[in-house]
Design a protein around this motif. Structure first.
Motif, PDB file in Angstrom:
ATOM      1  N   GLU A   1     -52.158 -54.859  16.104  1.00 37.59           N
ATOM      2  CA  GLU A   1     -50.944 -54.241  15.441  1.00 37.59           C
ATOM      3  C   GLU A   1     -50.275 -55.259  14.667  1.00 37.59           C
ATOM      4  O   GLU A   1     -49.927 -54.735  13.349  1.00 37.59           O
ATOM      5  CB  GLU A   1     -50.145 -53.760  16.856  1.00 37.59           C
ATOM      6  N   SER A   2     -50.042 -56.562  15.176  1.00 41.35           N
ATOM      7  CA  SER A   2     -49.381 -57.496  14.347  1.00 41.35           C
ATOM      8  C   SER A   2     -50.012 -57.640  13.069  1.00 41.35           C
ATOM      9  O   SER A   2     -49.475 -57.989  12.138  1.00 41.35           O
ATOM     10  CB  SER A   2     -49.159 -58.689  15.318  1.00 41.35           C
ATOM     11  N   GLN A   3     -51.401 -57.994  13.256  1.00 46.34           N
ATOM     12  CA  GLN A   3     -52.139 -58.347  12.223  1.00 46.34           C
ATOM     13  C   GLN A   3     -51.780 -57.286  10.854  1.00 46.34           C
ATOM     14  O   GLN A   3     -51.774 -57.533   9.873  1.00 46.34           O
ATOM     15  CB  GLN A   3     -53.314 -58.716  12.410  1.00 46.34           C
ATOM     16  N   ALA A   4     -52.061 -56.277  11.299  1.00 42.32           N
ATOM     17  CA  ALA A   4     -51.804 -55.216  10.562  1.00 42.32           C
ATOM     18  C   ALA A   4     -50.556 -55.070   9.709  1.00 42.32           C
ATOM     19  O   ALA A   4     -50.441 -54.947   8.328  1.00 42.32           O
ATOM     20  CB  ALA A   4     -52.118 -53.850  11.323  1.00 42.32           C
ATOM     21  N   ALA A   5     -49.362 -55.108  10.551  1.00 44.78           N
ATOM     22  CA  ALA A   5     -48.249 -55.033  10.024  1.00 44.78           C
ATOM     23  C   ALA A   5     -47.777 -56.295   9.142  1.00 44.78           C
ATOM     24  O   ALA A   5     -47.383 -56.234   8.047  1.00 44.78           O
ATOM     25  CB  ALA A   5     -47.141 -55.135  11.251  1.00 44.78           C
ATOM     26  N   LEU A   6     -48.414 -57.733   9.454  1.00 47.66           N
ATOM     27  CA  LEU A   6     -48.165 -58.819   8.755  1.00 47.66           C
ATOM     28  C   LEU A   6     -48.861 -58.831   7.451  1.00 47.66           C
ATOM     29  O   LEU A   6     -48.700 -59.354   6.468  1.00 47.66           O
ATOM     30  CB  LEU A   6     -48.524 -59.876   9.597  1.00 47.66           C
ATOM     31  N   THR A   7     -49.876 -57.914   7.497  1.00 49.02           N
ATOM     32  CA  THR A   7     -50.610 -58.091   6.040  1.00 49.02           C
ATOM     33  C   THR A   7     -50.570 -56.645   5.235  1.00 49.02           C
ATOM     34  O   THR A   7     -51.408 -56.273   4.461  1.00 49.02           O
ATOM     35  CB  THR A   7     -52.329 -58.231   6.394  1.00 49.02           C
ATOM     36  N   ALA A   8     -49.638 -55.840   5.841  1.00 52.30           N
ATOM     37  CA  ALA A   8     -49.413 -54.641   5.102  1.00 52.30           C
ATOM     38  C   ALA A   8     -48.922 -54.838   3.627  1.00 52.30           C
ATOM     39  O   ALA A   8     -48.428 -55.663   3.299  1.00 52.30           O
ATOM     40  CB  ALA A   8     -48.579 -53.590   5.772  1.00 52.30           C
ATOM     41  N   HIS A   9     -49.168 -53.719   2.839  1.00 53.76           N
ATOM     42  CA  HIS A   9     -48.716 -53.567   1.348  1.00 53.76           C
ATOM     43  C   HIS A   9     -47.688 -52.428   1.447  1.00 53.76           C
ATOM     44  O   HIS A   9     -48.380 -51.141   1.625  1.00 53.76           O
ATOM     45  CB  HIS A   9     -49.640 -53.793   0.428  1.00 53.76           C
ATOM     46  N   PRO A  10     -46.464 -52.487   0.818  1.00 51.46           N
ATOM     47  CA  PRO A  10     -45.734 -53.649   0.607  1.00 51.46           C
ATOM     48  C   PRO A  10     -45.455 -54.671   1.862  1.00 51.46           C
ATOM     49  O   PRO A  10     -45.487 -53.994   2.878  1.00 51.46           O
ATOM     50  CB  PRO A  10     -44.323 -53.300  -0.072  1.00 51.46           C
ATOM     51  N   PRO A  11     -45.565 -55.789   1.738  1.00 50.26           N
ATOM     52  CA  PRO A  11     -45.022 -56.795   2.903  1.00 50.26           C
ATOM     53  C   PRO A  11     -43.929 -56.795   3.516  1.00 50.26           C
ATOM     54  O   PRO A  11     -43.254 -57.885   3.385  1.00 50.26           O
ATOM     55  CB  PRO A  11     -45.576 -58.043   2.268  1.00 50.26           C
ATOM     56  N   ILE A  12     -43.680 -55.611   4.173  1.00 49.54           N
ATOM     57  CA  ILE A  12     -41.938 -55.504   4.646  1.00 49.54           C
ATOM     58  C   ILE A  12     -41.915 -56.566   5.913  1.00 49.54           C
ATOM     59  O   ILE A  12     -40.828 -57.194   5.942  1.00 49.54           O
ATOM     60  CB  ILE A  12     -41.767 -54.224   5.065  1.00 49.54           C
TER      61      ILE A  12
END
Lengths: 209, 209
Positions: free
Chosen positions: B105-116
């Motif tokens: 979950e963290s890796q997905a959030a940290l690498t999401a676009h846009p990088p909120i």
């Protein structure tokens, strides 16, 4: 280890490799980079200007503009200079001792006043040059620290198949996480505790295969 | 887990606790905070202004000034809102599974676009309000995650004397360290590897006594 634990913060480390000590150019560079670190630590990235650095270094600002161009160039060279020093990881005779000593060094650097290392990490969220510089410096530091794992293998403390990088990250990350990201106050037991956890994980085979 | 993994990034989470859904005030707040996150993720902290947020939210800027005062107030409320959601850590039936799912979950959030999420962490190095907000939110998230350790103790996977916080930090820190500080690219194996290391360390007694 910190990305800048080898910066000449308090006491200058062993002589740097690529400078010509005593040369006028290298003296100017040292003055200017010392001024960048001092400005950053005392006033922070937002106040960092070529003018303030030149004034503090006692160097004409045209010299600074010519050689470093702007604040980004100055920051890049601070990181570059940190990679040129003779820093070596502690050698205490045991894996646990080496990792704990490394963490004590990092905790001291991260909580020093003025907070130069913390300011450099903060700058890496602001400036592309600083981000590149910090990335390269971490890489350099972790590469130098691999000797800790090599020595532990030779002493029979670790199996030869140990992934040095993964062990080193496990042995240092919780300290940075707490001090830099979670911003919890430093604790005297933290460096040893974090090191011990990684050693136990290594004994249990976490970093092989 | 990330300090903001429970922000309504992609899909809105379960209904928040302290808002009155449907109330005009809460609707305005939601629009404004969505706009802050979008502006941050797309344009970054340097471009974040009350005017841009008001325009994006379709709200009069006087309303934004009155309720949030400035960018610092907006950021503080983004973190506040994230703490009010119903986020709960994954419950997969095993300690390793829970920690790995958390890290995915963290890796997905940290690498999401846009990088909120990355932008919010970066903002915490710029703004005192954001720094306070991120500190409180991490504390909230780690506290909620302690149930993972509690369940593992009930299942007999961990001894009752396990220090939940230390285990959770060991199980998550290397991921943040690599993605946020070292800025190494994400790797699909990283979340499981980091979780497994902490589980092995726990079995070896790293988090007791």
């Amino acid at each position: 280890m910190t990305p800048t634990s080898s910066l000449p913060l308090d006491d200058p480390p062993v002589p740097p490799i690529r400078r010509r000590p005593g040369g006028r150019t290298s003296r100017v560079r040292e003055q200017v980079l010392d001024a960048v670190r001092a400005e950053l630590g005392e006033r922070g990235y937002d106040e960092l200007t070529v003018e303030a650095v030149a004034a503090r270094a006692g160097v004409h600002r045209a010299t600074v503009y010519r050689r470093w161009r702007d604040v980004g160039g100055l920051l890049a060279d601070v990181f570059e200079a940190a990679s040129e020093d003779g820093w070596q990881p502690p050698d205490t005779g045991s894996l646990q001792g080496d990792l704990a000593a490394l963490n004590h060094e990092s905790q001291a650097a991260l909580t020093a006043h003025p907070p130069i290392v913390a300011a450099l990490i903060a700058a890496s969220f602001r400036s592309e040059e600083a981000a590149r510089g910090v990335r390269r410096l971490w890489e350099d530091r972790y590469a130098r620290c691999e000797v800790i794992v090599g020595r532990a293998v030779l002493r029979g403390e670790l199996s030869p198949g140990t992934d040095a990088r993964r062990l080193l990250i496990a042995a240092t990350a919780p300290l940075y996480h707490q001090l830099v990201l979670l911003r919890t106050p430093p604790h005297p037991d933290l460096p040893d505790q974090v090191a011990r956890t990684a050693v136990l994980a290594a004994s249990a085979g976490a970093f092989t295969g």
